[in-house]
Design a protein around this motif. Structure first.
Motif, PDB file in Angstrom:
ATOM      1  N   VAL A 116      39.561  -3.696 -22.353  1.00  0.00           N
ATOM      2  CA  VAL A 116      38.509  -4.640 -22.691  1.00  0.00           C
ATOM      3  C   VAL A 116      38.191  -5.542 -21.505  1.00  0.00           C
ATOM      4  O   VAL A 116      37.037  -5.843 -21.205  1.00  0.00           O
ATOM      5  CB  VAL A 116      38.939  -5.526 -23.888  1.00  0.00           C
ATOM      6  CG1 VAL A 116      37.932  -6.623 -24.132  1.00  0.00           C
ATOM      7  CG2 VAL A 116      39.112  -4.680 -25.133  1.00  0.00           C
ATOM      8  N   ILE A 117      39.265  -5.956 -20.836  1.00  0.00           N
ATOM      9  CA  ILE A 117      39.113  -7.009 -19.830  1.00  0.00           C
ATOM     10  C   ILE A 117      38.274  -6.564 -18.633  1.00  0.00           C
ATOM     11  O   ILE A 117      37.354  -7.265 -18.210  1.00  0.00           O
ATOM     12  CB  ILE A 117      40.494  -7.507 -19.382  1.00  0.00           C
ATOM     13  CG1 ILE A 117      41.148  -8.232 -20.568  1.00  0.00           C
ATOM     14  CG2 ILE A 117      40.383  -8.438 -18.196  1.00  0.00           C
ATOM     15  CD1 ILE A 117      42.463  -8.847 -20.267  1.00  0.00           C
ATOM     16  N   MET A 118      38.608  -5.405 -18.069  1.00  0.00           N
ATOM     17  CA  MET A 118      37.902  -4.980 -16.862  1.00  0.00           C
ATOM     18  C   MET A 118      36.396  -4.801 -17.101  1.00  0.00           C
ATOM     19  O   MET A 118      35.592  -5.312 -16.335  1.00  0.00           O
ATOM     20  CB  MET A 118      38.522  -3.690 -16.305  1.00  0.00           C
ATOM     21  CG  MET A 118      39.910  -3.894 -15.706  1.00  0.00           C
ATOM     22  SD  MET A 118      39.866  -5.012 -14.293  1.00  0.00           S
ATOM     23  CE  MET A 118      41.613  -5.299 -14.030  1.00  0.00           C
ATOM     24  N   PRO A 119      35.990  -4.105 -18.192  1.00  0.00           N
ATOM     25  CA  PRO A 119      34.547  -3.999 -18.441  1.00  0.00           C
ATOM     26  C   PRO A 119      33.905  -5.365 -18.660  1.00  0.00           C
ATOM     27  O   PRO A 119      32.784  -5.606 -18.214  1.00  0.00           O
ATOM     28  CB  PRO A 119      34.460  -3.154 -19.720  1.00  0.00           C
ATOM     29  CG  PRO A 119      35.741  -2.428 -19.789  1.00  0.00           C
ATOM     30  CD  PRO A 119      36.758  -3.289 -19.134  1.00  0.00           C
ATOM     31  N   ALA A 120      34.633  -6.258 -19.325  1.00  0.00           N
ATOM     32  CA  ALA A 120      34.040  -7.560 -19.628  1.00  0.00           C
ATOM     33  C   ALA A 120      33.881  -8.403 -18.371  1.00  0.00           C
ATOM     34  O   ALA A 120      32.829  -8.986 -18.131  1.00  0.00           O
ATOM     35  CB  ALA A 120      34.904  -8.294 -20.648  1.00  0.00           C
ATOM     36  N   VAL A 121      34.935  -8.457 -17.545  1.00  0.00           N
ATOM     37  CA  VAL A 121      34.910  -9.337 -16.383  1.00  0.00           C
ATOM     38  C   VAL A 121      34.145  -8.692 -15.230  1.00  0.00           C
ATOM     39  O   VAL A 121      33.260  -9.289 -14.623  1.00  0.00           O
ATOM     40  CB  VAL A 121      36.332  -9.706 -15.932  1.00  0.00           C
ATOM     41  CG1 VAL A 121      36.301 -10.549 -14.673  1.00  0.00           C
ATOM     42  CG2 VAL A 121      37.051 -10.430 -17.040  1.00  0.00           C
ATOM     43  N   LEU A 122      34.493  -7.443 -14.893  1.00  0.00           N
ATOM     44  CA  LEU A 122      33.896  -6.802 -13.725  1.00  0.00           C
ATOM     45  C   LEU A 122      32.597  -6.086 -14.085  1.00  0.00           C
ATOM     46  O   LEU A 122      31.759  -5.854 -13.219  1.00  0.00           O
ATOM     47  CB  LEU A 122      34.891  -5.812 -13.104  1.00  0.00           C
ATOM     48  CG  LEU A 122      36.195  -6.449 -12.633  1.00  0.00           C
ATOM     49  CD1 LEU A 122      37.153  -5.398 -12.101  1.00  0.00           C
ATOM     50  CD2 LEU A 122      35.922  -7.499 -11.560  1.00  0.00           C
ATOM     51  N   GLY A 123      32.451  -5.717 -15.363  1.00  0.00           N
ATOM     52  CA  GLY A 123      31.240  -5.037 -15.777  1.00  0.00           C
ATOM     53  C   GLY A 123      30.138  -6.026 -16.154  1.00  0.00           C
ATOM     54  O   GLY A 123      28.994  -5.630 -16.353  1.00  0.00           O
ATOM     55  N   ALA A 124      30.516  -7.287 -16.270  1.00  0.00           N
ATOM     56  CA  ALA A 124      29.560  -8.362 -16.545  1.00  0.00           C
ATOM     57  C   ALA A 124      28.665  -8.038 -17.741  1.00  0.00           C
ATOM     58  O   ALA A 124      27.497  -8.367 -17.763  1.00  0.00           O
ATOM     59  CB  ALA A 124      28.699  -8.631 -15.300  1.00  0.00           C
ATOM     60  N   GLY A 125      29.220  -7.357 -18.727  1.00  0.00           N
ATOM     61  CA  GLY A 125      28.454  -7.050 -19.921  1.00  0.00           C
ATOM     62  C   GLY A 125      27.490  -5.885 -19.739  1.00  0.00           C
ATOM     63  O   GLY A 125      26.893  -5.404 -20.689  1.00  0.00           O
ATOM     64  N   LYS A 126      27.349  -5.402 -18.514  1.00  0.00           N
ATOM     65  CA  LYS A 126      26.398  -4.295 -18.284  1.00  0.00           C
ATOM     66  C   LYS A 126      27.073  -2.944 -18.465  1.00  0.00           C
ATOM     67  O   LYS A 126      26.410  -1.954 -18.749  1.00  0.00           O
ATOM     68  CB  LYS A 126      25.806  -4.401 -16.868  1.00  0.00           C
ATOM     69  CG  LYS A 126      24.816  -5.544 -16.735  1.00  0.00           C
ATOM     70  CD  LYS A 126      24.368  -5.693 -15.298  1.00  0.00           C
ATOM     71  CE  LYS A 126      24.191  -7.162 -14.944  1.00  0.00           C
ATOM     72  NZ  LYS A 126      24.291  -7.383 -13.503  1.00  0.00           N
ATOM     73  N   VAL A 127      28.383  -2.896 -18.231  1.00  0.00           N
ATOM     74  CA  VAL A 127      29.122  -1.659 -18.490  1.00  0.00           C
ATOM     75  C   VAL A 127      29.782  -1.817 -19.851  1.00  0.00           C
ATOM     76  O   VAL A 127      30.702  -2.615 -20.017  1.00  0.00           O
ATOM     77  CB  VAL A 127      30.187  -1.407 -17.401  1.00  0.00           C
ATOM     78  CG1 VAL A 127      30.896  -0.091 -17.668  1.00  0.00           C
ATOM     79  CG2 VAL A 127      29.545  -1.408 -16.035  1.00  0.00           C
TER      80      VAL A 127
END
Lengths: 252, 327, 241
Positions: free
Chosen positions: C184-195
């Motif tokens: 959850v964390i990596m997509p949320a933080v590094l994906g900025a909601g776009k991934v």
């Protein structure tokens, strides 16, 4: 030789991001790409930021409690349940996807709330959520070392007059001390750092360090004080890693 | 002065299969009994049942006339030396030996006195060894620490589970002798488990022979040797020629003749003729194997007997050296 | 007494981790299940496969080196990131991404590549540990035999060592694949909601839609998948030993 260079390159690569954050926490500039000289002012700001202190303290208290209980129960499980199937149950629980177990726990807390009216969301919920994951983890970590205490050693203690509990206290525990230390530290560091399980089990009034970091930093907000916060949050991890590798050496 | 030990109809199962089948056995106070048998016969389980480490599925265990079947091992007043010694690796020699005393909450000075005394008893110099880690000791020294640890609590009953199976023959013989002396001097009841018949006669006043979870014969070594109950006992307890009864004119059963009673030439009751197929030098005598009528007969003869492979010899034994068994 | 405590603890573990499967019952009796879109599933699967493959490719040479000639320090340094929390790692990478964009003009924040970097960073130690265990188990025997029979070092590696460590590779792949599926964390933080991944979907079901039962079923489905995969891994590893 090339493999050695490669390995060290990887090591450098893996520590670089953390190193950057630590370095920036001493940077006298608000912009990450401008080096404005050395300063400790972000740490001063952190000291004055009461919410951060509260969050760090909350994380610390939860982590200590979780590590203590999980290590003790994990030891009991590893000692008393030596069958492979018992271990497999814990092993599977440990490799559950993080979001699944967090949600399972949140669901459990909801059920308790719906049926008994007791609201456990908050510190108690966070403690229990961490514990639920930490127990199988401690079990899996300790299981290989329990075989190091042979059955006859425990029996010898029993025959010499030790009750079952005393045999665990005077023989099993001291023999397993390095492994127990290691398990304690891993569980501690894990609980201190964890975000998802905390997010699912807490309520807005109870903030831990990872929650705080998420609220500000993960959205790309905030100032270098957060670098200082992140650096402080690293300390338990580093301490745990160092002590762990020293402790575990005793078995080789 | 030691307590008596008794087992009445003891049954032990492990994973569905019986390990001990209806064992009854009495050991008098102060007696030294050796339980002898091949590996897997249940002799260790028997010992562990007396210790309380195994709970029998049926039957009773008595120590000093008291029913201890459901008493945990720490309350039975027995002591034990384990096959793998089971020394506490995280403690030094002193703390290993002192362990049982500490649990009995004795005063520090008393503990110290008794530990030193126990180490002397097993001939370990306490000035040298007191604070060594057990991992640094030699096999024989570890053996002595294990013995001291078991003796220091002044047990009424001492149990030993193949304690000397992993050490050199010379040191083993020395330890066996010392153990026998300690037993005579301190007067505890001793149950000693082994698969080695030489060890068995060295320490035991009495021997119990076991096979397949049952006790086959109990008696003094000489009785068992001279009057084995069956073929298994005859062959396991010393070397034996076991010949079918018909061969010597009996209606059935078998006869046992010990190799030292087989005489070459000579004027004996039973006489046979055969070919020498093997000769082995065994320090005090020669062991000669003679083939005759489908049997290989073993005979112990003097070292200077003029004999060589392939010789056809006359041999035999007298009637009084022959013992008849039923199966 | 200790046995009783241990058994009750085990019962609690079982209850907590396996009882949520009961949530399925709700939907067999007519509840409405909100499924993620195909796009979400595809993104998640691709990311998870890429993460596992990349982490293993990066870790294999290092694991090989560590098992053969590595020092304790090198081992400790490579495994220690395990102790740093996921969020802290994500945050550090976020800072690094800002610097990378400034100096190299390469934008990683909010892209699948950025999330991939984050996941590899996070799960590399697991690949290393699993592969290390596999390589360390190799005995000298088969390797020496291959050399004596005329294989070069490279041939020995390709024909003997690599096949013998395949179970380790499989185990590492499945383990990381599963972890990455639920991240959850990596997509949320590094994906900025776009991934947007499966993990993000479950997260939103709970925190935004407040649909705890759909979320529960989604996550138990994921958990069920891991049960199955863990079983496969255990079998593979056991039969090859």
């Amino acid at each position: 030789m090339t493999l050695r260079v490669y390995t060290w390159l990887l090591i450098a690569l893996f520590y670089a991001p953390i190193g950057v954050v630590v370095a920036l926490s001493f940077n006298d500039s608000k912009l990450p790409y401008v080096w404005g000289g050395f300063t400790a002012r972000w740490y001063q700001a952190l000291v004055q930021w009461e919410q951060a202190w509260g969050a760090l303290l909350n994380s610390f208290a939860i982590a200590i409690a979780v590590a203590l209980v999980a290590t003790a129960l994990g030891l009991f499980m590893a000692y008393a349940l030596r069958k492979v199937t018992h271990l497999a149950i814990s092993q599977v629980a440990v490799v559950m996807p993080e979001v699944s177990e967090a949600l399972a726990f949140a669901a459990a807390l909801w059920l308790v709330y719906t049926y008994t009216g007791v609201n456990l969301f908050g510190p108690v919920g966070v403690f229990l959520a961490h514990l639920a994951y930490a127990i199988p983890m401690a079990h899996v970590l300790l299981a290989p070392y329990v075989t190091y205490v042979s059955r006859t050693v425990v029996e010898a203690a029993r025959i010499l007059g030790a009750s079952e509990v005393k045999a665990v206290v005077y023989i099993v525990t001291p023999m397993l001390m390095p492994a127990l230390t290691a398990a304690f530290l891993i569980v501690f560091a894990n609980s201190f750092d964890t975000y998802i399980k905390t997010a699912f089990a807490t309520e807005p009034g109870f903030v831990t360090a990872p929650i705080l970091l998420w609220n500000y930093a993960a959205r790309g907000r905030g100032d270098p004080t957060l670098y200082a916060l992140a650096t402080v949050m690293l300390i338990p991890s580093i301490a745990a890693a160092v002590i762990y590798f020293r402790a575990i050496k005793r078995y080789s | 002065m030691g307590l008596s030990v008794a087992l009445r109809d003891v049954v032990v199962h492990y994973g569905g299969s019986p390990i001990l089948k209806n064992i009854s056995l009495s050991i008098e106070a102060g007696e030294g009994l050796v339980v002898l048998g091949p590996s897997g016969c249940g002799k260790s389980t028997l010992l562990r049942t007396i210790a309380g480490l195994v709970t029998p599925a049926g039957g009773r265990v008595y120590i000093g006339g008291v029913d201890v079947t459901n008493t945990p091992p720490d309350k039975r007043g027995v002591s034990m030396v384990f096959q793998d010694l089971a020394l506490f690796p995280h403690l030094d020699v002193f703390e290993n030996v002192a362990f049982g005393l500490r649990l009995r909450r004795l005063a520090e000075a008393e503990i110290r006195r008794r530990v030193v005394e126990a180490l002397e008893l097993v001939r370990l110099d306490s000035r040298v060894f007191l604070h060594r880690r057990v991992g640094q000791l030699s096999g024989g020294q570890q053996q002595r620490v294990a013995l001291a640890r078991a003796l220091v609590v002044e047990p009424e009953v001492l149990l030993l589970d193949e304690p000397f199976s992993h050490i050199d023959l010379d040191i083993k013989n020395q330890l066996l002798e010392e153990l026998k002396m300690l037993h005579n001097r301190l007067g505890f009841t001793m149950v000693y488990v082994t698969h080695d018949r030489f060890e068995a006669v060295e320490v035991g006043d009495k021997i119990a022979l076991m096979r397949d979870g049952e006790i086959v014969q109990v008696g003094r070594p000489m009785e068992i040797y001279r009057m084995p109950k069956n073929r298994f006992v005859a062959e396991f307890f010393g070397e034996a020629n076991v010949i079918s009864g018909e061969a010597v004119g009996l209606a059935g059963g078998h006869v046992v003749v010990r190799p030292e009673d087989v005489v070459l030439g000579g004027d004996t009751t039973y006489r046979l003729k055969g070919t020498v197929v093997d000769i082995t030098f065994l320090w005090h005598y020669l062991k000669v194997e003679i083939e005759s009528g489908g049997y290989i007969y073993k005979a112990y003869v003097d070292l200077d007997t003029p004999i060589s492979l392939g010789d056809v010899v006359e041999f035999g034994w007298s009637a009084r050296d022959m013992y008849v068994i039923n199966d | 007494m200790i046995r009783k405590i241990a058994l009750s603890t085990l019962a609690a573990v079982v209850l907590l981790f396996y009882l949520p499967f009961a949530a399925f019952l709700h939907f067999t009796t007519g509840g409405e299940l909100r499924l993620p879109t195909a796009g979400v599933v595809v993104t998640t699967l691709l990311l998870a496969v890429a993460t596992a493959a990349l982490a293993i490719a990066l870790a294999y040479p290092a694991a090989y080196y560590l098992a053969r000639r590595g020092s304790e320090l090198e081992f400790a340094l490579l495994v220690a990131p395990l102790w740093v929390g996921t969020l802290l790692k994500a945050y550090s990478l976020l800072v690094v991404f800002v610097l990378v964009e400034r100096y190299f003009g390469l934008s990683l924040w909010g892209t699948p590549a950025g999330v991939l970097v984050g996941m590899v960073y996070e799960y590399f130690p697991y690949a290393l540990l699993t592969l290390y265990a596999a390589v360390e188990k190799l005995t000298e025997g088969p390797i020496n035999a291959a050399r004596v029979l005329g294989a070069s070092k490279m041939q020995t590696f390709l024909r003997v060592e690599l096949p013998l460590t395949t179970p380790g590779v499989v185990a590492a792949f499945v383990l990381i694949f599963l972890f990455a599926l639920g991240d959850v964390i990596m997509p949320a933080v590094l994906g900025a909601g776009k991934v947007y991944t499966f993990g993000s979907y479950v997260w939103d079901l709970y925190f935004k839609a407040r649909d705890i039962l759909s979320g529960g079923v989604m996550s138990t489905a994921l958990a069920g998948l891991s049960l199955l995969a863990t079983y496969v891994v255990f079998r593979t590893v056991r039969y090859s030993l």
